[in-house]
Design a protein around this motif. Structure first.
Motif, PDB file in Angstrom:
ATOM      1  N   MET A  78       0.854  -1.169   0.000  1.00  0.00           N
ATOM      2  CA  MET A  78       0.000   0.000   0.000  1.00  0.00           C
ATOM      3  C   MET A  78       0.902   1.235   0.000  1.00  0.00           C
ATOM      4  SD  MET A  78      -3.022   1.040   2.752  1.00  0.00           S
ATOM      5  CE  MET A  78      -2.298   0.048   4.016  1.00  0.00           C
ATOM      6  N   LEU A  79       0.496   2.249  -0.741  1.00  0.00           N
ATOM      7  CA  LEU A  79       1.192   3.527  -0.773  1.00  0.00           C
ATOM      8  C   LEU A  79       0.480   4.478   0.183  1.00  0.00           C
ATOM      9  CD1 LEU A  79       3.286   5.444  -2.085  1.00  0.00           C
ATOM     10  CD2 LEU A  79       1.541   6.017  -3.748  1.00  0.00           C
ATOM     11  N   VAL A  80       1.227   5.097   1.099  1.00  0.00           N
ATOM     12  CA  VAL A  80       0.660   6.003   2.100  1.00  0.00           C
ATOM     13  C   VAL A  80       1.288   7.376   1.925  1.00  0.00           C
ATOM     14  CG1 VAL A  80       0.425   6.466   4.574  1.00  0.00           C
ATOM     15  CG2 VAL A  80       0.227   4.135   3.721  1.00  0.00           C
ATOM     16  N   TYR A  81       0.429   8.396   1.840  1.00  0.00           N
ATOM     17  CA  TYR A  81       0.864   9.778   1.647  1.00  0.00           C
ATOM     18  C   TYR A  81       0.441  10.582   2.871  1.00  0.00           C
ATOM     19  CZ  TYR A  81       1.320  14.328  -0.694  1.00  0.00           C
ATOM     20  OH  TYR A  81       1.668  15.602  -1.023  1.00  0.00           O
ATOM     21  N   LEU A  82       1.417  11.246   3.540  1.00  0.00           N
ATOM     22  CA  LEU A  82       1.177  11.987   4.783  1.00  0.00           C
ATOM     23  C   LEU A  82       1.635  13.428   4.656  1.00  0.00           C
ATOM     24  CD1 LEU A  82       2.912   9.499   7.252  1.00  0.00           C
ATOM     25  CD2 LEU A  82       0.495   9.521   6.660  1.00  0.00           C
ATOM     26  N   GLN A 119       1.375   5.077  13.245  1.00  0.00           N
ATOM     27  CA  GLN A 119       2.230   3.898  13.210  1.00  0.00           C
ATOM     28  C   GLN A 119       2.072   3.252  11.832  1.00  0.00           C
ATOM     29  OE1 GLN A 119       0.968   0.662  15.700  1.00  0.00           O
ATOM     30  NE2 GLN A 119       2.988  -0.264  15.733  1.00  0.00           N
ATOM     31  N   LEU A 120       3.179   3.091  11.131  1.00  0.00           N
ATOM     32  CA  LEU A 120       3.177   2.459   9.819  1.00  0.00           C
ATOM     33  C   LEU A 120       3.863   1.109   9.945  1.00  0.00           C
ATOM     34  CD1 LEU A 120       4.338   5.523   7.692  1.00  0.00           C
ATOM     35  CD2 LEU A 120       2.008   4.841   8.227  1.00  0.00           C
ATOM     36  N   ARG A 121       3.121   0.046   9.647  1.00  0.00           N
ATOM     37  CA  ARG A 121       3.711  -1.293   9.685  1.00  0.00           C
ATOM     38  C   ARG A 121       4.060  -1.704   8.259  1.00  0.00           C
ATOM     39  NH1 ARG A 121      -0.609  -2.358  13.676  1.00  0.00           N
ATOM     40  NH2 ARG A 121      -1.800  -3.042  11.882  1.00  0.00           N
ATOM     41  N   MET A 122       5.318  -2.082   8.097  1.00  0.00           N
ATOM     42  CA  MET A 122       5.818  -2.509   6.797  1.00  0.00           C
ATOM     43  C   MET A 122       6.382  -3.908   6.939  1.00  0.00           C
ATOM     44  SD  MET A 122       7.512   1.085   5.691  1.00  0.00           S
ATOM     45  CE  MET A 122       7.535   1.972   7.235  1.00  0.00           C
ATOM     46  N   GLY A 123       6.683  -4.534   5.822  1.00  0.00           N
ATOM     47  CA  GLY A 123       7.213  -5.891   5.859  1.00  0.00           C
ATOM     48  C   GLY A 123       8.463  -6.027   6.706  1.00  0.00           C
ATOM     49  N   GLY A 124       9.283  -4.986   6.734  1.00  0.00           N
ATOM     50  CA  GLY A 124      10.544  -5.048   7.465  1.00  0.00           C
ATOM     51  C   GLY A 124      10.507  -4.471   8.865  1.00  0.00           C
ATOM     52  N   GLY A 125       9.376  -3.962   9.332  1.00  0.00           N
ATOM     53  CA  GLY A 125       9.329  -3.397  10.670  1.00  0.00           C
ATOM     54  C   GLY A 125       8.243  -2.357  10.827  1.00  0.00           C
ATOM     55  N   THR A 126       8.411  -1.515  11.832  1.00  0.00           N
ATOM     56  CA  THR A 126       7.417  -0.503  12.174  1.00  0.00           C
ATOM     57  C   THR A 126       8.093   0.855  12.235  1.00  0.00           C
ATOM     58  OG1 THR A 126       6.225  -2.120  13.495  1.00  0.00           O
ATOM     59  CG2 THR A 126       5.723   0.172  13.922  1.00  0.00           C
ATOM     60  N   GLU A 127       7.380   1.875  11.747  1.00  0.00           N
ATOM     61  CA  GLU A 127       7.887   3.243  11.811  1.00  0.00           C
ATOM     62  C   GLU A 127       6.796   4.133  12.401  1.00  0.00           C
ATOM     63  OE1 GLU A 127       9.925   6.673   9.044  1.00  0.00           O
ATOM     64  OE2 GLU A 127      10.051   4.583   8.476  1.00  0.00           O
TER      65      GLU A 127
END
Length: 113
Positions: A1-5, A90-98
């Motif tokens: 998913m692409l997220v724009y902030l 909180q953004l969860r991605m395949g490699g971790g959390t940001e």
């Protein structure tokens, strides 16, 4: 998913911004310094509720989930500035959390619905 902030922070300039008038040089930084690949600051000045703040657009690719974590009452010093728009996302991605502080979600788009 692409997220724009949009992410916000306090404006660190001491100058005043007049309505309708641009502040800063009339030439771009690249023209001024005569450098084609000059990296410039990505924060722009915006007015929000009568205050001048800085905002930047940030996008993240390959996001699995977006959530707003609950506030931790024991640690009020860390985290979002209550005077700024947005909240911590909180953004969860395949490699971790940001975690992105003082952020407003503009758009989330699933590339493979």
């Amino acid at each position: 998913m692409l997220v724009y902030l949009h992410q916000y922070r306090e404006d660190d300039a001491t100058e005043t911004v007049r309505s309708g008038d641009a502040v800063g040089p009339d030439t771009s930084a690249s023209e001024y310094f005569d450098v084609d690949d000059l990296e410039t600051d990505e924060w722009e000045r915006v007015e929000v509720d009568g205050r001048v703040l800085q905002r930047r657009a940030v996008d993240y690719d390959e996001v699995v989930a977006v959530s707003v974590p609950h506030d931790n009452d024991e640690d009020e010093e860390d985290g979002d500035d209550p005077d700024l728009p947005g909240s911590t996302l909180q953004l969860r991605m395949g490699g971790g959390t940001e975690y992105v502080e003082n952020a407003v979600l503009v758009e989330a788009q699933d590339n493979d619905p």
